[in-house]
Design a protein around this motif. Structure first.
Motif, PDB file in Angstrom:
ATOM      1  N   SER A  98       0.825  -1.210   0.000  1.00  9.97           N
ATOM      2  CA  SER A  98       0.000   0.000   0.000  1.00  9.97           C
ATOM      3  C   SER A  98       0.857   1.257   0.000  1.00  9.97           C
ATOM      4  O   SER A  98       0.723   2.121   0.858  1.00  9.97           O
ATOM      5  N   LEU A  99       1.769   1.344  -0.977  1.00 12.05           N
ATOM      6  CA  LEU A  99       2.640   2.511  -1.080  1.00 12.05           C
ATOM      7  C   LEU A  99       1.850   3.718  -1.574  1.00 12.05           C
ATOM      8  O   LEU A  99       1.079   3.613  -2.514  1.00 12.05           O
TER       9      LEU A  99
ATOM     10  N   ALA B 285      21.404   3.664  -1.539  1.00  9.73           N
ATOM     11  CA  ALA B 285      19.994   3.978  -1.299  1.00  9.73           C
ATOM     12  C   ALA B 285      19.205   3.649  -2.551  1.00  9.73           C
ATOM     13  O   ALA B 285      19.629   3.954  -3.663  1.00  9.73           O
ATOM     14  N   VAL B 286      18.053   2.983  -2.358  1.00  9.32           N
ATOM     15  CA  VAL B 286      17.149   2.707  -3.483  1.00  9.32           C
ATOM     16  C   VAL B 286      15.747   3.121  -3.065  1.00  9.32           C
ATOM     17  O   VAL B 286      15.446   3.224  -1.862  1.00  9.32           O
ATOM     18  N   TYR B 287      14.895   3.395  -4.026  1.00  8.25           N
ATOM     19  CA  TYR B 287      13.509   3.746  -3.732  1.00  8.25           C
ATOM     20  C   TYR B 287      12.606   2.648  -4.232  1.00  8.25           C
ATOM     21  O   TYR B 287      12.755   2.164  -5.356  1.00  8.25           O
ATOM     22  N   ILE B 288      11.637   2.276  -3.356  1.00 10.95           N
ATOM     23  CA  ILE B 288      10.599   1.346  -3.797  1.00 10.95           C
ATOM     24  C   ILE B 288       9.394   2.213  -4.127  1.00 10.95           C
ATOM     25  O   ILE B 288       8.960   3.031  -3.311  1.00 10.95           O
ATOM     26  N   THR B 289       8.889   2.041  -5.328  1.00 17.17           N
ATOM     27  CA  THR B 289       7.799   2.900  -5.780  1.00 17.17           C
ATOM     28  C   THR B 289       6.887   2.080  -6.690  1.00 17.17           C
ATOM     29  O   THR B 289       7.048   0.867  -6.791  1.00 17.17           O
ATOM     30  N   LYS B 290       5.907   2.726  -7.292  1.00 22.63           N
ATOM     31  CA  LYS B 290       4.997   2.003  -8.188  1.00 22.63           C
ATOM     32  C   LYS B 290       4.998   2.645  -9.559  1.00 22.63           C
ATOM     33  O   LYS B 290       5.127   3.865  -9.673  1.00 22.63           O
ATOM     34  N   ASP B 291       4.888   1.818 -10.580  1.00 25.77           N
ATOM     35  CA  ASP B 291       4.799   2.391 -11.925  1.00 25.77           C
ATOM     36  C   ASP B 291       3.346   2.764 -12.210  1.00 25.77           C
ATOM     37  O   ASP B 291       2.474   2.595 -11.347  1.00 25.77           O
TER      38      ASP B 291
END
Lengths: 189, 489
Positions: free
Chosen positions: A76-77, A101-107
């Motif tokens: 639930s980002l 550092a990495v980012y978790i995101t949604k396309d």
């Protein structure tokens, strides 16, 4: 074969009691000497060569997949989440651990996507700007959408997506560096 | 002196065609080989004479395997053990080659003792062969030196403690003992300087000595000529001679082949182990030397207090002096062993003593319950270490970065700020520096916290030119950042 055989002037052909010429017996022994030396040399050479070429045949430098956490954590980002991963880089008999550092995101389709925080312009670490709802690079002001697509600034492409896998419900990422200042994503190193 | 083309061509008996002829014309290799191979052996080729070339073969094998091991080995207390573990556990054929080098050292001692025994029993040191004998004695000492210095290099428990004992033994020498010990160790204690010293001795100094002495030894041997069987006159050989090539060469090669097969099988079936890394704090560890040093090890146990000078200096001194002086003392032409009762009795006595001492040492270790248990434990630890896969060493740069997480919370906060504001983009992860900006490691030694604060607020012209912006964070964040830079050492 053996050019340095004793010539007949210094070793006249003699015969044994049974009539075998000594010269013949000598040649026979010479074959053994040469064969024996060659075999001994070959026996030693094989492990030596294998030992020396080991780093060429085996990957001595490698990157491993790093865990980001359970997949459920990211279901639930609402905005990109920063995660620091430890990257273990093996170099022969030593290894170094660095943090990235990495980012978790949604396309746009709502699928999970992991972005590297390395700016595609000149490699600064890009932070997420909560107020502007954009990634804003502090170095030269490049901006990117939450899914990493290019908005504005000097970069020639959007932020780079990293390869992900899921193992035992864990989201894993394979960190890579990409060539900067080009429009196509291209792995380096 | 008249010099003709014919004389020159005489170096090769018949003109030859092909590649060999081409090479020979330019090198005169035929003549060299003829000199090398057509050494007359009075009384003919025998298996008794094979040990010299056997030694030469193992020495060459040791040089080659040693050079290859140096592809991966690093002589420092930090890395020696890791690199040997890498060779043993990770590199293809690494365990085999290391075993070949290690067992090769043992084989060298065995063949050396056989060569020495043959020379002694055959009375082959007689007949103007004093210098030949002396060069051989020196080679013997150098080879024992190679075994001693090489033993430390893996820097595991066994190596460390055996060398600690070995170097301590030197300090028993009166007056200069302590200095010898310190010279060997590079200080009062064993450490990374000891490895450097042993490495230099093992790889440069002693091999240089061995190379030149082997050349001298072979030259003197050829000058004196082969001594032949025991009933031959050592001064003027009278028996019918056979040339070295091919029968003696073949016999020598058969020993070489035997050695290769035996060593190869041994290395394959029972590879040399590597124990856990040296832990100087381990007070329990019972050191034991390699088998060829067992007699000396056991012998030294018998001498304590004021008598130790006799045991450590006088007795070995007399023995070594007697061995060195042998060809000067025993000058007769008689070489048959049964006509040399004193020489043979002394040989038998020394040999029995050496075996007896070594066996006694083994016996004592087996029958002392405490010692036997500890030795078994040490062996189990080695086995266990060997069964774990190779673990690469963590480089110091990443250690510095990792340690901050555990250290002072202020510095940890600083690290987060450092990363969140992309300082690491130019100054590198953990402040190691990149092409864009210098390393921050060690900066705290050049600048006080106040100076750092000043530099953050007002970067110098050089810093600004390099792209460093002024830092206008809240004071707490600046403090944390300073704490982080301070922690980078």
């Amino acid at each position: 074969m053996c050019a340095w055989r004793l010539d007949s002037a210094t070793a006249p052909v003699k015969t044994e009691a049974d009539g075998t010429p000594i010269q013949n017996r000598r040649s026979f022994l010479e074959v053994w000497v040469v064969l024996g030396s060659a075999l001994i040399g070959a026996l030693l050479a094989v492990p030596l060569i294998r030992f020396a070429v080991f780093p060429l045949l085996r990957r001595t430098t490698e990157l491993k997949n790093s865990p980001l956490g359970p997949l459920a954590d990211f279901s639930s980002l609402t905005e990109p989440v920063l995660r620091t991963i430890q990257i273990e880089q093996v170099d022969g008999w030593r290894k170094s651990i660095s943090e990235k550092a990495v980012y978790i995101t949604k396309d746009q389709q709502g699928h999970l996507r992991v972005l590297t925080s390395v700016c595609p312009h000149l490699g600064c670490t890009v932070p997420w700007n909560k107020e502007r709802k954009l990634f804003v690079c502090p170095c030269h002001g490049g901006t990117y959408m939450p899914d990493g697509t290019y908005v504005s600034g000097p970069a020639l492409r959007g932020m780079d997506t990293l390869e992900t896998t899921v193992a035992d419900g864990q989201l894993m990422v394979r960190f890579q560096y990409f060539r900067q200042l080009v429009s196509d994503k291209e792995v380096v190193g | 002196m008249q010099y003709t083309q014919e004389d020159q061509d005489n170096t090769s008996s018949t003109p030859q065609a092909g590649l060999w002829g081409w090479i020979n014309k330019r090198t005169g290799i035929d003549a060299v080989l003829r000199v090398a191979l057509y050494e007359p052996i009075p009384g003919g080729a025998r298996f008794a004479y094979i040990f010299g070339s056997g030694l030469l073969f193992i020495f060459i094998s040791q040089v080659i395997t040693g050079v290859f091991l140096a592809l991966y080995y690093v002589p420092s207390a930090d890395h020696a053990h890791t690199t040997v573990a890498y060779i043993t556990k990770a590199v293809t054929a690494g365990s085999f080659l290391r075993s070949l080098h290690s067992y090769g050292a043992s084989a060298m001692v065995v063949v050396l003792l056989l060569h020495l025994s043959q020379t002694y029993i055959y009375g082959a040191y007689k007949g103007h062969r004093e210098l030949l004998w002396l060069s051989g004695c020196t080679l013997f000492a150098l080879i024992l030196g190679m075994a001693f210095t090489g033993y430390l290099l893996p820097w595991d428990q066994r190596a460390y403690f055996a060398t600690a004992v070995g170097t301590s033994a030197a300090s028993e020498v009166p007056l200069i003992g302590e200095s010898i010990k310190r010279m060997m160790r590079g200080g009062t204690e064993m450490g990374t300087l000891t490895i450097s010293r042993f490495f230099v001795a093992h790889v440069f100094l002693i091999p240089a000595g061995i190379f030149s002495l082997v050349a001298t030894h072979v030259f003197l041997f050829r000058k004196a000529g082969a001594a032949g069987p025991t009933d031959e006159d050592p001064f003027v050989p009278k028996q019918k001679a056979e040339l070295f090539y091919p029968r003696q060469v073949l016999m020598d090669l058969s020993l070489t082949a035997l050695l290769i097969i035996a060593l190869g099988l041994l290395c394959f079936l029972v590879p040399v182990q590597l124990g856990p890394p040296a832990n100087p704090a381990d007070a329990q560890y019972i050191p034991r030397p390699e088998w060829y040093y067992l007699p000396i090890f056991q012998y030294l146990k018998y001498w304590h207090g004021s008598l130790s000078v006799v045991g450590i200096m006088v007795v070995p001194g007399i023995l070594v002096a007697a061995i060195i002086a042998l060809p000067f003392l025993d000058r007769g032409a008689e070489r048959r062993p049964w006509k040399r009762p004193i020489a043979m009795t002394s040989y038998a006595f020394v040999t029995l003593m050496l075996f007896g001492l070594a066996l006694r040492s083994q016996y004592l270790d087996k029958h002392d319950v405490g010692v036997a248990q500890q030795l078994a434990k040490q062996q189990a630890e080695e086995k266990e270490y060997m069964s774990t896969p190779f673990e690469p060493e963590l480089s110091s740069a990443s250690l510095a970065a990792a340690n901050v997480q555990l250290a002072d919370p202020q510095a940890a906060k600083g690290k987060t700020i450092f990363e969140d504001h992309s300082c690491n983009a130019c100054h590198g992860d953990g402040g190691v520096g990149t092409a864009a900006a210098p390393a921050l490691i060690g900066e705290s030694r050049k600048h006080s916290p106040e100076q750092l604060q000043e530099l953050f607020a007002h970067p110098t012209a050089k810093m600004t030119a390099g792209g460093m912006p002024p830092i206008d964070f809240p004071p707490d964040d600046v403090k944390a950042l300073i704490a982080y830079v301070e922690s980078l050492k």
